[in-house]
Design a protein around this motif. Structure first.
Motif, PDB file in Angstrom:
ATOM      1  N   UNK B  31       0.848  -1.190   0.000  1.00  0.00           N
ATOM      2  CA  UNK B  31       0.000   0.000   0.000  1.00  0.00           C
ATOM      3  C   UNK B  31       0.892   1.251   0.000  1.00  0.00           C
ATOM      4  N   UNK B  32       0.318   2.403  -0.381  1.00  0.00           N
ATOM      5  CA  UNK B  32       1.151   3.606  -0.495  1.00  0.00           C
ATOM      6  C   UNK B  32       1.982   3.873   0.755  1.00  0.00           C
ATOM      7  N   UNK B  33       3.223   4.223   0.530  1.00  0.00           N
ATOM      8  CA  UNK B  33       4.116   4.512   1.651  1.00  0.00           C
ATOM      9  C   UNK B  33       4.923   5.748   1.332  1.00  0.00           C
ATOM     10  N   UNK B  34       5.583   6.262   2.338  1.00  0.00           N
ATOM     11  CA  UNK B  34       6.345   7.496   2.182  1.00  0.00           C
ATOM     12  C   UNK B  34       7.748   7.192   1.647  1.00  0.00           C
ATOM     13  N   UNK B  35       7.881   7.362   0.338  1.00  0.00           N
ATOM     14  CA  UNK B  35       9.107   6.965  -0.345  1.00  0.00           C
ATOM     15  C   UNK B  35      10.330   7.786   0.097  1.00  0.00           C
ATOM     16  N   UNK B  36      10.081   9.051   0.407  1.00  0.00           N
ATOM     17  CA  UNK B  36      11.257   9.879   0.677  1.00  0.00           C
ATOM     18  C   UNK B  36      11.922   9.540   2.011  1.00  0.00           C
ATOM     19  N   UNK B  37      11.277   8.694   2.801  1.00  0.00           N
ATOM     20  CA  UNK B  37      11.898   8.338   4.084  1.00  0.00           C
ATOM     21  C   UNK B  37      12.697   7.047   3.989  1.00  0.00           C
ATOM     22  N   UNK B  38      12.800   6.481   2.777  1.00  0.00           N
ATOM     23  CA  UNK B  38      13.501   5.199   2.652  1.00  0.00           C
ATOM     24  C   UNK B  38      14.957   5.300   3.098  1.00  0.00           C
ATOM     25  N   UNK B  39      15.601   6.427   2.798  1.00  0.00           N
ATOM     26  CA  UNK B  39      17.008   6.521   3.211  1.00  0.00           C
ATOM     27  C   UNK B  39      17.129   6.574   4.735  1.00  0.00           C
ATOM     28  N   UNK B  40      16.102   7.154   5.388  1.00  0.00           N
ATOM     29  CA  UNK B  40      16.114   7.160   6.860  1.00  0.00           C
ATOM     30  C   UNK B  40      15.886   5.756   7.408  1.00  0.00           C
ATOM     31  N   UNK B  41      15.079   4.977   6.701  1.00  0.00           N
ATOM     32  CA  UNK B  41      14.888   3.579   7.104  1.00  0.00           C
ATOM     33  C   UNK B  41      16.196   2.828   6.963  1.00  0.00           C
TER      34      UNK B  41
END
Lengths: 705, 449
Positions: B31-41
């Motif tokens: 489901x839609x997720x916040x892509x711009x936080x992937x580097x923080x993940x």
């Protein structure tokens, strides 16, 4: 010596009144726990209105021939009012008569006013200025917790929290004796966070200070929820056991990463991250909101977002932690509990609840179907005055509408269109001055009655001196009108309080167990007990509600024509519309001023102390500039105690609380060019240095951490 | 009216939140997720569980659904399984796809990427890379743009020896100037990351990644962040007007009036943005337009913020190409470079590197187009002046609660005396330090001013 309480703010500081010859002196009452004998200068000088030359001591009636107010006898005045009310009612129906109360009235008066409206006048049109005080927090608390009590714990509890977050509160100036709890918290090793567009004296005593654009407290809360969730700092166990709705809030917060919050709020992402870390690591967090967060068209949502933060951290119901609202007016709390609100009956009962109606009608001894339904909220009521289908007459008790209502020029025009305006007050306030009938009433030291302070503590103001000749209590005035309309109302406050107790019995705010004697013995009595929520919240399932909210921003965004944010608020030495404090000789009354940042002053060529004109789509105000580096450069501040500030403010309303957006609108500020031509012209093109007002002297300038 | 959205990324989810009766077709399984936080993940500072974006109840969300064709005549889209979905309005929110740099050995004979190579666009990419990071020792990030630097910092924070390869002459070359790029390179070096600029990776083999300057970078992982391009294949096949992106007008309408495009795949006024805030602005505006409001899109003000620990970068607008006067303060000693581009008193672009003080204020001025005074841009880049303690005059108010002047305090013999005769310090207590200081000064000087 009489033990009583200060006539002003919601702290309701205890004080002792002593006679010294013909004078009445204020002395400390050290045993009263809220203020422990401390007072601010408003409290110390509270007797200044006694024997004041502007004190009203006779009813005034506007003479039809001259248009001037002239002295009249009580019988004449009350007969006149009752007669006109009867006529208007028979011509236009009962809702042609409206009643407007105040958050400074005692519980007894607030109760009686609601009863006057619904029983004697039969009108649904009753509301009060408390809508402009804490109503957003009230509607948020009702939704989240199922009950609305400003603080669900004694104020002193904050001394033992770990992190105290003050959102839009300047308590050091608005309720100075409360600052002792702040200082003790810090002595105990606690951490204070202040969020305010102005670096106030309260912010000066904080460990962390965030300075957002006015109207953006909500996205700060969303940003913190985002950070708490990202860091795994949400109290999942508490959330699962005691709340519902977290998943929706979590998804809403997922799109508020710190850099996005920064762009909307003007608060650096790094600062927000630091605050997130602080909250994530604290065992006990207390969030308190005040007018800065609440007086917005999105005030309810803003408070809900902050309650979400407290709930995500698992705080409400935990000792020395949770959420609370710092109510503003003296009886802001009790005033909303006993029936002067358009949608409520005594005991915080909803007026459309059949069981509540039945109960209250029985106490009042009237048929349940005679009790009117929901009326208009404060601003909507004022907005409808004198219009087709709107009220033709207004009775005002304890409110100075001309100064305190938003979009004041418009409100004034509505008052002017009334067939009858009756104002009951102690002095000829700006609103009384335009009334058709003015009724002089007793003031605080001259009467007895209960107030409910910001903690939900019911306290007793006791009469210390006899009122001046010719003055009657509000309860007398209401009974006088009721009698002329065929109803018998009590005038003894203790008797009215007992009736209020019966009417509130079984309601959310149940006063039936409280008596004057108990209040005297126990230093005030908390309704529902000192601390709420330890076991359960007030919703039927016992759980608190997370409510997902989105940021919409101010109703009136800045633009090229009005490029600055205007915010309004209070100064220490004045109270509300200033009807009382502006007349106390010992209190400084410098009039309104326009606080602005040196960068802005330089941009428009303003100098400290010299007049500027501030303009909004609704009006303008000329006042001296006060150049301070404690305010955001894109924001100006005007105190609202004087006529003028509210000609500027926006009347956009919160959809739920019907709170007007006092705290932010778009404005322009220009320098006033001297017409006399004396001295060198000071224009924006000169390179002259801008004087910055010396910072508050009470604090060494370098002390900020 | 049925609206079908192709794509389930950030733009699509925002639009779905604001429109009734929506079908969302997403080809990812999540489901839609916040892509711009992937580097923080990846960095470990953001819980992967906290990425999900809201999709309101009532939205027909179909995941793992790839659209292969648009049949404009029939107003239907065709899915990979040959089934069809009809629409009244179609919104393309297909985003962008990473471009593969021309490196020999990157793609294996079977068409799949070399096992060391990772893209960094989707949640699956992130998870795959995250798994590798646990037992890798070193990594090379290809691309020195915003994403590249974020990923490089994330890998470095995770303990990998990380190197960045950037083909251009400096880092962040499409956003900032050489001075800023140099400061960033130095910051990265200080943080333990080696930077190669003006160098292109040309070959990947079992020994490692070879650069065109002959360097061989031995590495366990290669992460590709060097650019993406709008995903336009579907639109192109349907015969819509496509240049770099899918061309849209001020109503975000493509050359077919029933088809709109938003986000990274769209091109408006010659611009393709590639950032979330403009994509959301477009989504919000399109929702209002489709609801019948008279609104139009006139391009975005972008603020690019690097989200990486210990690297402070903000780029407002396009500071290298914006037209205006440049006010800049560079301090290579502490590694800061800040520049405002000002036109007619308005900040039209800015670069802030190494020092983000007043970022909130500068962004407000930029977003609102505030007309500043002539000295303001300079003042905004200056540090706060430190206030000096002032000698209080006798009539200066010390205690606001009781209204007590410095003179009255000086006239007192002791703190007790102050409390009883003036009531200063007994209200809010805030003046206590100042009162003590006044009393101390008075005693030392032995005068009674």
């Amino acid at each position: 010596m009489t033990k009583t309480h200060c006539p002003y703010c919601s702290l309701q500081c205890g004080m002792s009144l002593e006679r010294a010859g013909r004078e009445l002196e204020v002395q400390p009452w050290a045993e009263f726990p809220v203020n422990e004998g401390a007072l601010c200068r408003k409290g110390w000088t509270a007797t200044g209105l006694r024997g004041h030359r502007e004190r009203l001591t006779t009813p005034l009636v506007r003479d039809r021939a001259t248009g001037e107010l002239r002295a009249a006898g009580w019988e004449e005045a009350l007969d006149l009012v009752a007669g006109r009310l009867r006529d208007l009612r028979s011509s236009y129906g009962a809702d042609a008569v409206a009643v407007f109360g105040g958050g400074g009235l005692t519980n007894e008066k607030a109760y009686q006013l609601g009863k006057l409206a619904r029983v004697a006048l039969g009108t649904s049109q009753v509301d009060y200025n408390g809508r402009w005080c804490m109503s957003s927090a009230a509607s948020a608390s009702n939704r989240a917790f199922g009950i609305d009590r400003g603080l669900p714990f004694p104020l002193a509890d904050i001394e033992h929290t770990d992190v105290l977050v003050l959102v839009g509160s300047n308590l050091v100036e608005t309720m100075p004796p409360a600052a002792r709890h702040l200082d003790r918290l810090r002595e105990n090793g606690g951490h204070v966070v202040v969020i305010d567009p102005r670096r106030t004296p309260t912010a000066d005593r904080a460990d962390t200070f965030l300075q957002p654009v006015p109207g953006t407290d909500l996205p700060i809360a969303l940003g913190l929820l985002h950070l708490l969730d990202a860091a795994g700092a949400v109290d999942e166990e508490y959330v699962a056991a005691r709340t519902t709705g977290w998943e929706d809030v979590r998804r809403a917060a997922a799109s508020w990463w710190p850099e996005r919050v920064e762009r909307v709020t003007g608060v650096d992402a790094a600062q927000l991250r630091d605050m997130g870390t602080l909250l994530a690591g604290a065992a006990k967090v207390t969030v308190l909101t005040a007018r800065g967060a609440e007086q917005h068209a999105q005030g309810t949502d803003t408070v809900l977002a902050w309650i979400d933060v407290a709930l995500a951290l698992g705080m409400p119901g935990r000792p020395n932690a949770g959420y609370g609202c710092l109510t503003g007016q003296g009886n802001g709390q009790g005033g909303r509990e006993h029936g002067q609100k358009a949608d409520q009956l005594p005991g915080y009962r909803m007026i459309d609840d059949p069981v509540a109606r039945e109960h209250v009608a029985r106490v009042w001894g009237v048929p349940v179907e005679s009790v009117p339904g929901k009326g208009r909220s404060a601003y909507e009521l004022l907005d409808a005055l004198g219009t087709d289908g709107g009220p033709k007459a207004l009775l005002v008790f304890g409110s100075n509408i001309v100064v305190s209502a938003p979009n004041a020029t418009h409100v004034r025009s509505r008052l002017d269109d009334l067939d009858l305006l009756v104002v009951s007050d102690i002095v000829l306030s700006e609103t009384a001055a335009i009334a058709d009938v003015v009724l002089p009433v007793t003031q605080w030291a001259e009467e007895t009655g209960t107030m409910t302070n910001l903690e939900g503590r019911v306290i007793l103001r006791q009469q210390a001196v006899a009122p001046p000749e010719g003055v009657r209590s509000d309860l007398d005035v209401m009974a006088g009108l009721a009698a002329r309309l065929g109803h018998d109302f009590a005038t003894d406050p203790e008797e009215v309080f007992a009736e209020l107790g019966r009417a509130s019995a079984g309601g959310r705010a149940d006063y039936s167990e409280i008596t004057y004697d108990r209040i005297r013995e126990e230093h005030g009595v908390f309704w529902a007990g000192p601390r709420l929520f330890a076991e359960a919240f007030a919703h039927d399932d016992g759980r608190a509600r997370f409510v997902a909210v989105e940021h919409r921003g101010p109703a009136e965004p800045v633009d090229a024509a009005y490029p600055l944010h205007l915010t309004t608020g209070r100064v220490l030495a004045q109270y509300q519309s200033g009807a009382q404090t502006r007349r106390v000789r010992e209190l400084p009354d410098d009039g309104p001023f326009v606080e602005l940042h040196p960068m802005l002053a330089q941009r428009i060529g303003a100098y400290d102390g010299e007049p500027v004109v501030i303009t909004t789509r609704r009006g303008e105000l000329k006042a001296p500039a006060r150049v301070v580096d404690t305010i955001r450069p894109d924001t100006v501040f005007v105190p609202f105690h004087w006529v003028g500030a509210n000609r500027l403010t926006n009347d956009a309303l919160d959809p739920s609380s019907r709170m007007p957006e006092f705290k932010v609108c778009a404005c322009a500020v220009t320098m006033v060019v001297s017409r006399l031509g004396a001295g060198a012209p000071r224009t924006s093109t000169t390179d002259a240095p801008v004087e910055v007002r010396a910072k508050r002297a009470s604090k060494p300038a370098q002390a900020r951490a | 009216m049925t609206t079908v959205i192709v794509g389930a990324g950030m733009a699509a989810s925002r639009l779905a939140q604001e429109l009734p009766d929506v079908t969302v077709l997403g080809d990812e399984a999540h489901p839609p997720y916040n892509r711009i936080l992937l580097s923080a993940v990846l960095e470990g500072t953001h819980s992967p569980d906290a990425l999900a974006l809201g999709v309101p109840d009532g939205v027909d969300l179909r995941l793992g659904t790839r659209v292969v064709e648009i049949h404009r005549e029939e107003r239907e889209v065709e899915l990979a399984d040959r089934s069809r979905v009809g629409y009244d309005r179609l919104v393309l929110a297909t985003g962008s796809i990473p471009t593969l740099p021309p490196i020999r050995g990157l793609v294996r004979m079977d068409g799949r990427l070399h096992e060391k190579v990772h893209a960094f666009r989707t949640l699956d990419d992130c998870r795959r890379l995250e798994r590798e990071v646990r037992h890798a020792r070193n990594a090379v990030v290809v691309g020195g743009g915003l994403l590249g630097l974020q990923v490089a910092r994330a890998l470095s924070v995770r303990g990998l020896a990380t190197e960045v390869v950037e083909g251009g002459e400096h880092l962040l070359r499409s956003q900032v100037d050489a001075k800023a790029g140099a400061i960033l390179a130095r910051d990265l070096k200080r943080l333990g990351t080696t930077v190669y600029t003006g160098a292109r990776a040309v070959r990947l083999d079992d020994r490692g990644l070879t650069l065109d300057n002959g360097y061989l970078l031995e590495t366990d992982l290669v992460v590709l962040t060097a650019g993406g391009r709008p995903s336009t294949a579907l639109a192109r096949r349907a015969g819509l007007d496509v240049r770099r992106g899918i061309v849209v007008d001020h109503h975000l309408r493509t050359s077919d009036e029933r088809i709109h495009a938003i986000g990274d795949c769209a091109q408006h006024g010659g611009q393709v943005t590639g950032f979330v805030p403009p994509a959301w602005e477009q989504a919000g505006l399109l929702a209002r337009h489709l609801a019948g409001e008279d609104v139009s899109y006139d391009g975005a003000r972008t603020v690019a913020r690097l989200r990486a620990t210990d690297l402070d970068v903000a780029v407002l607008g396009d500071p290298e190409r914006a037209d205006g006067q440049v006010v800049e303060v560079t301090n290579p000693v502490i590694g800061s470079h800040r520049k405002l581009v000002v036109r007619d008193g308005v900040i039209v672009a800015a670069t802030l590197v190494g020092d983000l003080s007043r970022i909130g204020q500068i962004t407000q001025h930029y977003d609102r187009g505030t007309v500043l005074g002539p000295r303001e841009p300079g003042d905004l880049l200056m540090a706060d002046r430190v206030a000096t303690p002032v000698e209080l005059s006798d009539d200066a108010e010390v205690c606001a609660c009781a209204g007590v002047s410095a003179g009255r305090v000086r006239a007192c013999a002791s703190l007790d005396d102050v409390r009883t005769t003036t009531r200063a310090t007994t209200g809010c207590g805030g003046c206590a330090p100042a009162v003590r200081q006044l009393l101390a000064t008075r005693t030392l000087e032995g005068t009674n001013r």
